[in-house]
Scaffold this active site. Structure first.
Site, short mmCIF file in Angstrom:
data_model
loop_
_atom_site.label_atom_id
_atom_site.label_comp_id
_atom_site.label_asym_id
_atom_site.label_seq_id
_atom_site.Cartn_x
_atom_site.Cartn_y
_atom_site.Cartn_z
N HIS A 200 -6.04 -0.07 3.22
CA HIS A 200 -6.05 0.33 1.81
C HIS A 200 -5.17 -0.59 0.97
CE1 HIS A 200 -2.05 2.34 2.02
NE2 HIS A 200 -2.43 2.73 3.22
N ASP B 280 -3.76 0.31 -2.03
CA ASP B 280 -2.79 0.98 -2.91
C ASP B 280 -1.49 1.30 -2.19
OD1 ASP B 280 -4.30 2.85 -1.38
OD2 ASP B 280 -3.63 4.48 -2.68
N ASP C 36 3.56 -0.18 4.38
CA ASP C 36 2.35 0.61 4.17
C ASP C 36 1.58 0.13 2.96
OD1 ASP C 36 0.46 2.58 4.40
OD2 ASP C 36 1.74 4.21 3.72
N GLU D 101 -5.91 5.54 -1.26
CA GLU D 101 -5.65 6.19 0.01
C GLU D 101 -4.45 7.12 -0.07
OE1 GLU D 101 -3.88 6.76 4.05
OE2 GLU D 101 -2.99 5.82 2.29
N HIS E 21 6.78 4.45 2.68
CA HIS E 21 7.10 5.25 1.49
C HIS E 21 8.60 5.35 1.24
CE1 HIS E 21 3.08 7.67 2.07
NE2 HIS E 21 2.92 6.36 2.13
#
Length: 363
Positions: A75, A77, A107, A137, A340
């Site tokens: 992904h 994003d 990520d 995502e 994150h």
């Protein structure tokens, strides 16, 4: 980066530097267009690839008539940028020695860079390869770019085996747990807090829910040789209307991460049995994915990586491929525990090692 620089990603550069360049194009969910434009420009410059685009998602593929087709997916994003002043997990990226810091470092911009480098370099792969770059995502499943692609271009997403380049510390992680969310509601009777005996406190009523969850012992379930650890937790509590009112309603949001031997319906049945006597409503669910490591392509890939495979405890989009009948694993650079975080980072050698493993397997 300026608008003119966005379209100048160099996929032949060192893959770690390519990761940094991709990170520098901010792509929080909903703002992936600039990065999709840049990736699309690279893919369309490759004569050996067929390319389609839907919104800010792209598919590119070789069509060499090989006996097997492999899908590589990732992904574009990221989650929102951190608000902590001085955080190293922001955009643009920053190098500290051989460690790359910034939003998406783990990520999953390293995985995206590896995909893009392979897409350009592998003009004659041993297997046909489909490369999927998709948006949205990191938000609710209904917005997923991969989900849209499945609906719009199902024939482009046919394959024998899929690798999702989510961060795994360079280890193959098979399958994934399923996930489900539930609202557990307690009701009471409102009253003035000075005359509390006239009411019934709904917030106090959640105590038994919390006790059952606290005392619950999560299972470890072996599926296709991998041990999946489950978890069942209260993650949010809401209730009350004012500081002088006995609340007549409270809601506990519960999240269940269940092994891929269960369907979402079986997971719901399990939670309802544990919380019998309470009003339980399932608000969201996504099935897990069995590891599929018995597939020949998966076995060859595990052997190429050279590490003992592990289970994926979190939910990933391998479940979407599994639902289409395509065995899928997670494999990518970076520590998933850093995803994150405000300290998100990845070592340059981890990205290079990921590229090397996939290149040797496919070339």
């Amino acid at each position: 980066m300026t608008a003119s620089e966005i379209l100048t990603l160099d996929p032949t550069a060192d893959v770690a530097q390519l990761t940094a360049d991709i990170m520098d194009i901010e792509s929080v969910s909903g703002n992936e267009k600039a990065l999709a434009d840049a990736v699309g420009a690279v893919l369309r410059s490759c004569e050996h690839l067929e390319v389609v685009r839907e919104g800010d998602s792209l598919i590119a593929r070789t069509n060499l008539g090989r006996q097997e087709r492999v899908i590589l997916a990732g992904h574009l994003d990221t989650v929102p940028l951190p608000h902590v002043q001085g955080s190293r997990g922001t955009v643009p990226s920053r190098w500290e020695g051989d460690v790359l810091y910034g939003r998406g470092a783990t990520d999953m911009k390293g995985g995206v860079a590896v995909q893009l480098a392979l897409a350009v370099a592998l003009t004659e792969p041993s297997r046909d390869v489909t490369y999927v770059f998709y948006d949205h995502e990191e938000v609710e499943a209904s917005l997923s770019g991969l989900g849209r692609l499945v609906g719009s271009f199902p024939e482009w997403l046919q394959g024998d085996f899929a690798v999702l380049l989510e961060p795994t510390n360079g280890t193959v992680e098979g399958g994934c747990n399923g996930t489900a969310r539930f609202d557990v509601t307690t009701t009471g009777r409102a009253a003035h807090s000075a005359r509390a005996w006239m009411g019934e406190n709904a917030i106090h009523g959640v105590a038994e829910v919390l006790v059952r969850l606290r005392d619950h012992e999560p299972a470890t379930v072996t599926v296709d040789g991998l041990d999946f650890r489950e978890s069942l937790n209260a993650v949010l509590i809401t209730g009350g209307t004012a500081g002088n009112v006995i609340p007549d309603r409270a809601v506990v949001e519960v999240n269940y991460r269940f092994a891929p031997d269960k369907t979402p319906e079986q997971a719901e049945e399990y939670v309802r049995s544990l919380l019998e006597g309470f009003d339980v409503v399932r608000t969201d669910a996504a099935a897990g994915a069995r590891p599929g490591l018995n597939h020949p392509a998966a076995a060859e890939f595990v052997a190429a990586v050279g590490e003992e495979p592990k289970p994926k405890y979190g939910w990933t989009d391998v479940a979407r491929f599994s639902a289409m009948g395509i065995p899928a694993v997670n494999f990518g650079p970076g520590d998933p525990l850093l995803a994150h975080s405000d300290d998100e980072h990845v070592h340059a050698d981890a990205i290079r090692a990921c590229l090397k493993a996939l290149n040797e397997w496919l070339a």
